[in-house]
Design a protein around this motif. Structure first.
Motif, PDB file in Angstrom:
ATOM      1  N   LEU A 104      43.242  44.889  45.203  1.00 53.06           N
ATOM      2  CA  LEU A 104      41.983  44.503  44.558  1.00 53.06           C
ATOM      3  C   LEU A 104      42.223  44.055  43.112  1.00 53.06           C
ATOM      4  O   LEU A 104      41.613  43.089  42.637  1.00 53.06           O
ATOM      5  N   ILE A 105      43.116  44.757  42.421  1.00 53.84           N
ATOM      6  CA  ILE A 105      43.425  44.375  41.042  1.00 53.84           C
ATOM      7  C   ILE A 105      44.138  43.027  41.008  1.00 53.84           C
ATOM      8  O   ILE A 105      43.848  42.170  40.159  1.00 53.84           O
ATOM      9  N   TYR A 106      45.080  42.825  41.923  1.00 52.26           N
ATOM     10  CA  TYR A 106      45.710  41.509  42.053  1.00 52.26           C
ATOM     11  C   TYR A 106      44.647  40.434  42.271  1.00 52.26           C
ATOM     12  O   TYR A 106      44.672  39.360  41.649  1.00 52.26           O
ATOM     13  N   PHE A 107      43.733  40.730  43.182  1.00 53.90           N
ATOM     14  CA  PHE A 107      42.705  39.772  43.588  1.00 53.90           C
ATOM     15  C   PHE A 107      41.873  39.339  42.375  1.00 53.90           C
ATOM     16  O   PHE A 107      41.685  38.140  42.111  1.00 53.90           O
ATOM     17  N   GLU A 108      41.382  40.318  41.616  1.00 54.82           N
ATOM     18  CA  GLU A 108      40.522  39.957  40.481  1.00 54.82           C
ATOM     19  C   GLU A 108      41.312  39.271  39.371  1.00 54.82           C
ATOM     20  O   GLU A 108      40.781  38.403  38.668  1.00 54.82           O
ATOM     21  N   GLN A 109      42.596  39.624  39.212  1.00 56.71           N
ATOM     22  CA  GLN A 109      43.400  38.965  38.185  1.00 56.71           C
ATOM     23  C   GLN A 109      43.709  37.511  38.560  1.00 56.71           C
ATOM     24  O   GLN A 109      43.773  36.644  37.682  1.00 56.71           O
ATOM     25  N   TYR A 110      43.916  37.260  39.838  1.00 54.07           N
ATOM     26  CA  TYR A 110      44.106  35.863  40.260  1.00 54.07           C
ATOM     27  C   TYR A 110      42.861  35.037  39.952  1.00 54.07           C
ATOM     28  O   TYR A 110      42.961  33.867  39.554  1.00 54.07           O
ATOM     29  N   TRP A 145      34.731  40.068  38.126  1.00 52.90           N
ATOM     30  CA  TRP A 145      35.566  39.510  39.187  1.00 52.90           C
ATOM     31  C   TRP A 145      35.854  40.562  40.258  1.00 52.90           C
ATOM     32  O   TRP A 145      35.923  40.237  41.452  1.00 52.90           O
ATOM     33  N   LEU A 146      36.020  41.803  39.815  1.00 54.29           N
ATOM     34  CA  LEU A 146      36.278  42.866  40.786  1.00 54.29           C
ATOM     35  C   LEU A 146      35.112  43.005  41.760  1.00 54.29           C
ATOM     36  O   LEU A 146      35.322  43.154  42.978  1.00 54.29           O
ATOM     37  N   LEU A 147      33.897  42.944  41.273  1.00 51.98           N
ATOM     38  CA  LEU A 147      32.735  43.030  42.158  1.00 51.98           C
ATOM     39  C   LEU A 147      32.650  41.817  43.078  1.00 51.98           C
ATOM     40  O   LEU A 147      32.300  41.935  44.262  1.00 51.98           O
ATOM     41  N   ILE A 148      32.993  40.641  42.551  1.00 55.81           N
ATOM     42  CA  ILE A 148      32.933  39.417  43.358  1.00 55.81           C
ATOM     43  C   ILE A 148      33.946  39.467  44.491  1.00 55.81           C
ATOM     44  O   ILE A 148      33.632  39.174  45.655  1.00 55.81           O
TER      45      ILE A 148
END
Length: 550
Positions: free
Chosen positions: A214-220, A235-238
């Protein structure tokens, strides 16, 4: 008492021939119990399997006749349901598992490749360990993890009733204590404790894996849309909302097309971008160029634990085997998995570390210039993360659903507490996923390579156990025949090495995670991403990028 015979040469050990109508008494009741089948472990496995079968079927009268006492006095293992306690209309455990066994062999291979193969992470592992230790660890991991993967398949075929890592570990420890002559109650305690401990380790490992993804996902997202006013937690919520529909894929078998489309295809596209970016810039021709400083002691164990993370799909293997139509074809799955993984790991690991040296980052896209190929790679990884979030969570969500008698293979019928199974799965998985989103929010960082530290923690906590040494423990306890001296020494060696890396890696990764994290809810709104050659540590910081790369 069980009058055990020798197991058939081609039959699973747990079906060792015994008397036609055995009067079951735990072998541990008699001092000579473990010798009733000579030195063969097959007889002991047969006894344990027979006892568990009687418990499942509720046929406890034989135990009472043989002196076992009232069925109320007999302890039930975790996951077993006492007679009359199961809700009417809900399928039993055996039925649920039979519904799952429908996956083709290629489905298991596709899930293994899509989840495990992360070749672009290997350069950062080598950067933490240095050349000699890194290459030795990569070679060791290539051999040992392939061996343990095959052993897991052998153990699952040896004892098919144990359909998960916690259950297999429980049976292994019960078998070992039975051979030592322990009482029935003590054996039951060992079985329960082993199952609970392994289940907790498995949950913690893959729970944190999903948090890391999830952290990777929001950082991308932050990298891809740097001009956006949205913060990390936005971004984390999205990305969490985008992941929730994919999390409704019921089983490993049914996730095979998701694995192929969202996992394997993006994998090879990103490898192409990786090679293209390195050859485009040729960092070894830049000034100051890549540096290869000797590693710091603590960083070595962080790197080794991160390498365990890169090889760490083994904790899912028993659950994948549980869903295969033909579990005996598991070796073919391992051949395909490692036939893809090992060439990519060695090629990308060496090429990336040669190119970037100490500056090889866990988020390798930060080593690239901000060009169109890098943007394409980030966009593809957004898609790939959808699969990583799903695959990290499946083993835990399936455990919860099977424990709740919620059939993962059904959509409309039979009803579960008045709800269609698909709707019941949605609520269970949504609540579970919400807890991971909360933990990810706690760990959002403002600086430092926190992801490498988090991956190292995951690798140290569980990946090392499931991948490097726990399969050897299972094999020593459950092997149907006496293990050769050389094989036994190999098992012991890997158990010792694995436990050492696990302990030291855990200490180093926790310390590094504490230093690189911004604290609880202390992450910056937006992270400034420094692409090549903006960081002072970049190989091309002084000379700048070559004209072809600008």
């Amino acid at each position: 008492e069980l009058e055990c015979g020798e197991a058939s040469g081609d039959a699973p050990a747990h079906t060792a021939a015994c008397s036609e109508e055995p009067q079951v008494r735990l072998l541990a009741r008699e001092p000579e119990g473990p010798q009733c089948c000579g030195s063969s472990r097959a007889g002991i496995l047969g006894a344990i399997g027979a006892q568990r079968e009687l418990l499942r079927n509720g046929d406890l009268s034989q135990r009472e006749e043989s002196g076992g006492g009232s069925s109320r006095d007999q302890p039930l293992d975790d996951g077993e349901v006492a007679e009359g306690s199961q809700q009417v209309g809900l399928p039993d455990d055996r039925t649920l598992r039979e519904h799952l066994r429908r996956g083709p062999t290629w489905a298991a291979a596709a899930n293994n490749i899509a989840f495990m193969v992360v070749p672009r992470a290997i350069p950062s592992c080598l950067a933490a360990t240095g050349w000699p230790i890194g290459l030795a660890a990569l070679a060791y991991s290539s051999v040992v993890t392939y061996d343990t993967g095959l052993l897991i398949g052998k153990v699952c075929n040896l004892y098919p009733d144990a359909a998960s890592f916690p259950e297999i570990t429980a049976e292994a420890l019960a078998c070992w204590r039975t051979r030592r002559g322990d009482s029935e109650r003590l054996v039951a305690r060992w079985r329960t404790s082993a199952r609970r401990a392994t289940l907790g380790l498995q949950f913690l490992t893959y729970y944190l894996s999903a948090v890391a993804e999830l952290i990777y996902f929001e950082q991308y997202c932050g990298q891809l849309f740097q001009t956006s006013p949205l913060c990390q937690w936005h971004w984390l919520l999205i990305v969490s909302a985008a992941s929730l529909p994919v999390l409704q894929v019921p089983t490993f078998s049914e996730s095979r097309w998701v694995a192929f489309c969202l996992g394997i295809l993006p994998l090879f596209l990103n490898i192409g971008v990786f090679v293209y970016e390195i050859l485009l810039v040729s960092p070894w021709n830049c000034t100051p160029g890549p540096l290869y400083d000797p590693p710091v002691f603590g960083d070595v164990f962080i790197g080794l634990s991160a390498l365990a993370y890169a090889f760490g799909g083994h904790g899912l293997y028993p659950e994948e085997i549980r869903e295969m139509k033909e579990p005996s074809k598991w070796p073919r799955v391992m051949h395909w998995t490692y036939g893809v993984a090992l060439p990519l790991y060695w090629a990308c690991g060496i090429l990336g570390y040669v190119a970037y040296g100490n500056y090889s980052q866990a988020n390798i896209n930060l080593n690239f210039p901000p060009n169109m190929a890098n943007t394409l790679s980030l966009g593809v990884q957004l898609v790939q993360e959808l699969y990583f979030v799903l695959s990290s969570n499946l083993v835990m969500m399936l455990f919860l659903e099977l424990s709740l008698r919620l059939d993962p293979s059904k959509h409309c019928q039979p009803r579960w507490h008045g709800l269609p199974p698909a709707l019941g799965r949605f609520f269970v998985r949504a609540l579970f996923f919400a807890s991971q989103v909360f933990i990810a929010q706690l760990l959002l960082a403002g600086e430092g390579d926190t992801l490498l530290s988090l991956q190292s923690l995951i690798g140290a906590v569980g990946m090392t156990a499931f991948t490097y040494f726990l399969p050897y423990v299972l094999w020593v306890c459950l092997a149907p025949e006496r293990i050769s001296v050389a094989r036994y020494a190999w098992c012991v060696l890997n158990i010792v090495v694995g436990v050492g890396v696990m302990v030291l890696g855990l200490v180093s990764s926790i310390q590094d995670l504490a230093e690189s994290s911004s604290g609880v809810f202390g992450g910056a709104c937006r992270i400034p991403y420094a692409y090549a050659p903006l960081s002072p540590s970049d190989p091309c910081y002084e000379s700048g990028l070559p004209r072809a790369a600008t």
